[in-house]
Design a protein around this motif. Structure first.
Motif, PDB file in Angstrom:
ATOM      1  N   SER A 197       0.774  -1.160  -0.056  1.00 26.86           N
ATOM      2  CA  SER A 197      -0.070   0.071  -0.184  1.00 26.86           C
ATOM      3  C   SER A 197       0.789   1.368  -0.001  1.00 26.86           C
ATOM      4  O   SER A 197       2.391   0.982  -0.145  1.00 26.86           O
ATOM      5  N   ALA A 198       0.265   2.360   0.040  1.00 25.34           N
ATOM      6  CA  ALA A 198       1.306   3.700   0.094  1.00 25.34           C
ATOM      7  C   ALA A 198       0.460   4.621   1.118  1.00 25.34           C
ATOM      8  O   ALA A 198      -0.777   4.337   1.442  1.00 25.34           O
ATOM      9  N   SER A 199       1.395   5.286   1.762  1.00 27.98           N
ATOM     10  CA  SER A 199       1.042   6.121   2.897  1.00 27.98           C
ATOM     11  C   SER A 199       1.868   7.450   2.968  1.00 27.98           C
ATOM     12  O   SER A 199       2.896   7.399   2.086  1.00 27.98           O
ATOM     13  N   ASN A 200       1.387   8.213   3.850  1.00 28.17           N
ATOM     14  CA  ASN A 200       2.493   9.527   4.001  1.00 28.17           C
ATOM     15  C   ASN A 200       3.704   9.082   4.512  1.00 28.17           C
ATOM     16  O   ASN A 200       4.850   9.750   4.509  1.00 28.17           O
ATOM     17  N   SER A 201       4.024   7.864   5.285  1.00 22.27           N
ATOM     18  CA  SER A 201       5.422   7.547   5.880  1.00 22.27           C
ATOM     19  C   SER A 201       5.433   6.016   5.711  1.00 22.27           C
ATOM     20  O   SER A 201       4.317   5.442   5.271  1.00 22.27           O
ATOM     21  N   HIS A 202       6.542   5.598   5.806  1.00 21.55           N
ATOM     22  CA  HIS A 202       7.053   4.273   5.709  1.00 21.55           C
ATOM     23  C   HIS A 202       6.520   3.313   6.811  1.00 21.55           C
ATOM     24  O   HIS A 202       6.695   3.799   7.971  1.00 21.55           O
TER      25      HIS A 202
END
Length: 555
Positions: A197-202
């Motif tokens: 998935s993708a997010s603002n932080s790892h």
């Protein structure tokens, strides 16, 4: 043959920069394909002049996509000109660049199964007229995405699966991204090897295993930060994967139980005490006293279901740290409240008391309906026992090259039982070779007014058609088996095997597992020490069920 794959987070319209970076990396790594798990394009409503210029360059061919790349539909809507091209070219935007769609599944030419669910979650019920490139998905889309796939190599979702952090030490440190139960259910259904998935932080969660013997047992969930983020958090993940590879027989370091089991099977207060008596401990006579006559059970006692049974893998996430190995039909754990301690066999580095447990919920081997599965289960149990014995032999070798430790394994097989398992315990070789173990079981049976043990092949074979208690005694060059029938009108102590061995080893005060409690930290240390010692002895399908030629044909 393994393929090199690369996955990146949201690009947010920085097309020139990201594909230039991929071109450089590809020249060195020769990737098979790339997946963009987050938004590839900037939001059309807020796109900068640079974003718009990059999009125009990509569509007219001025930006080269260096190798096969799939981009997910993120939470931002796609630019209208992008949707027009995708619809005209059946999902291909330009050479080497295709969309995964808001609910899609595909199999690559290399054989990888990829499933994707993109967009923001929506509760709409009428999907008529919703474009396949719209940045929304429903619970129905999540259910339909993996249709036709029993498992997946890679799952890509814009939203996180709900509860994915349950049971994890690694925590997401900023505001949590959106998550849904339907994505969690999709992960449970597909059991992907990787979930991106993708997010603002790892964020990278510890790997987790799914319940039951499936082709893709371990899932790694990874959420990547945006490309070129100011905090320089990880936005790219490269790895090698083989589509036809079998799952490993050993758990990765830090592996946990599936976070999606937690809270879905709430345990009743009565289960907390009674069922704990079975898992890792072989029962407790002060909690459960069934009628041991063949195929009979007290009228008011219903058989335990797999959802109630603590031996069924995944029902008790709190004990996942005790697991030593997971096979196809069998898994291995250290014992809860072990009879032996670290001080009993200091050369081992751990207590050595182990349980070999069926993966599926059966009270006896004969209860396994399919003959092929039954035979493969018996074979795997024997392989695990042989592997444990080989480990003991090597770890306890003296200066004369002879092992100082043998082992005793015992089994309670009853039609009215709960979940079949074997208990395995190291024993000094001298005690075995002098006949003390055999005599100990004989004397304790006589003192308890139990039936005598059968010791000839024909007698044991007849007894094993019903309910029985079996003892398997092993040392280098010697093997002995003895079986007691349990079909008579007597009450059999579930702690019988442990009671006999406790007296022989001078550990009578540890007969009951509840008197031998350990902290979670102590159990974790013991399990880790066992896994490290056992790693080189992990059984495989090529392992012979009886790997010691010195005991072949022995009585």
């Amino acid at each position: 043959m393994a393929s090199k794959i690369v996955v990146i987070g949201a690009v947010n319209g920085r097309l020139t920069d990201v594909f230039a970076k991929l071109t450089t990396l590809h020249a060195k790594q020769n990737f098979t394909f790339c997946i963009i798990a987050g938004d590839l394009f900037a939001n059309p409503d807020t796109a900068t002049q640079a974003n718009q210029e990059d999009l125009a360059k990509l569509l007219r061919g001025d930006i080269i996509v260096p190798f096969t790349t799939y981009f997910a539909i993120g939470r931002q809507k796609l630019p209208a000109e992008v949707i027009d091209v995708l619809e005209e070219n059946h999902g291909e935007l330009c050479p080497n660049l295709s969309v995964l769609g808001r609910k899609s599944s595909m199999k690559t030419s290399e054989g990888f199964r990829i499933v994707a669910v993109g967009g923001a979650h929506s509760s709409i019920t009428d999907e008529a007229g919703v474009s396949q490139y719209a940045s929304v998905y429903t619970d129905g889309d999540a259910q339909a995405a993996g249709k036709g796939f029993a498992s997946a190599d890679i799952l890509v979702t814009s939203d996180w699966p709900a509860h994915v952090q349950d049971g994890a030490k690694n925590r997401y440190t900023t505001t949590l991204p959106p998550s849904t139960d339907s994505i969690a259910e999709l992960c449970v259904s597909l059991k992907p090897r990787y979930h991106f998935s993708a997010s603002n932080s790892h964020y990278e969660r510890e790997p987790f295993f799914h319940n039951g013997p499936v082709a893709r047992l371990i899932t790694r969930f990874i959420s990547l930060a945006p490309f070129g983020n100011a905090a320089k958090e990880k936005w790219i993940y490269a790895f090698s994967l083989e589509p036809s590879a079998e799952p490993s027989l050993t758990l990765p370091t830090g592996c946990t139980a599936s976070p999606f089991n937690t809270g879905k099977k709430r345990k009743l207060e009565s289960q907390e005490s009674d069922f704990n008596s079975f898992r890792f401990a072989n029962g407790a006579t002060d909690h459960y006293q069934p009628d041991y006559r063949r195929q009979k059970r007290p009228r008011n006692q219903a058989p335990l279901t797999p959802q109630q049974c603590y031996f069924c893998l995944g029902n008790n996430d709190r004990e996942a740290h005790m697991i030593g190995s997971i096979g196809t039909e069998v898994y291995l754990t250290i014992a809860k409240g072990p009879l032996s301690t670290r001080q009993t066999y200091p050369d081992l580095g751990f207590p050595g008391h182990m349980l070999l447990i069926l993966m599926d919920h059966h009270p006896t081997m004969s209860a396994i309906g399919e003959p092929g599965v039954r035979q493969s289960t018996v074979t795997e149990m024997q392989r695990y026992r042989n592997a444990l014995q080989s480990m003991l032999a090597e770890k306890s070798k003296g200066e004369d090259g002879r092992a100082k430790l043998g082992a005793v394994t015992w089994e309670i097989s009853r039609y009215s039982g709960v979940h079949l398992h074997w208990q395995f315990l190291p024993v000094p070789v001298d005690m075995i070779q002098k006949g003390l173990v055999e005599a100990g079981f004989d004397v304790e049976a006589e003192n308890s007014n139990y039936p005598k043990f059968a010791k000839t092949f024909k007698e044991m074979e007849e007894i094993e058609e019903g309910n029985f208690f079996k003892v398997m005694i092993w040392s280098e060059g010697m093997r002995k088996e003895m079986v007691m029938p349990l079909d008579g009108d007597f009450r059999f102590d579930l702690q019988f095997g442990r009671r006999v061995m406790g007296k022989l080893l001078g550990l009578a005060d540890r007969t009951h597992w509840k008197d031998c409690g350990q902290t979670t930290e102590e159990e974790t240390v013991d399990a880790k020490a066992f896994r490290e010692a056992f790693e080189k002895f992990e059984p495989s399908e090529e392992s012979e069920p009886d790997a010691d030629p010195a005991i072949a044909g022995a009585v």
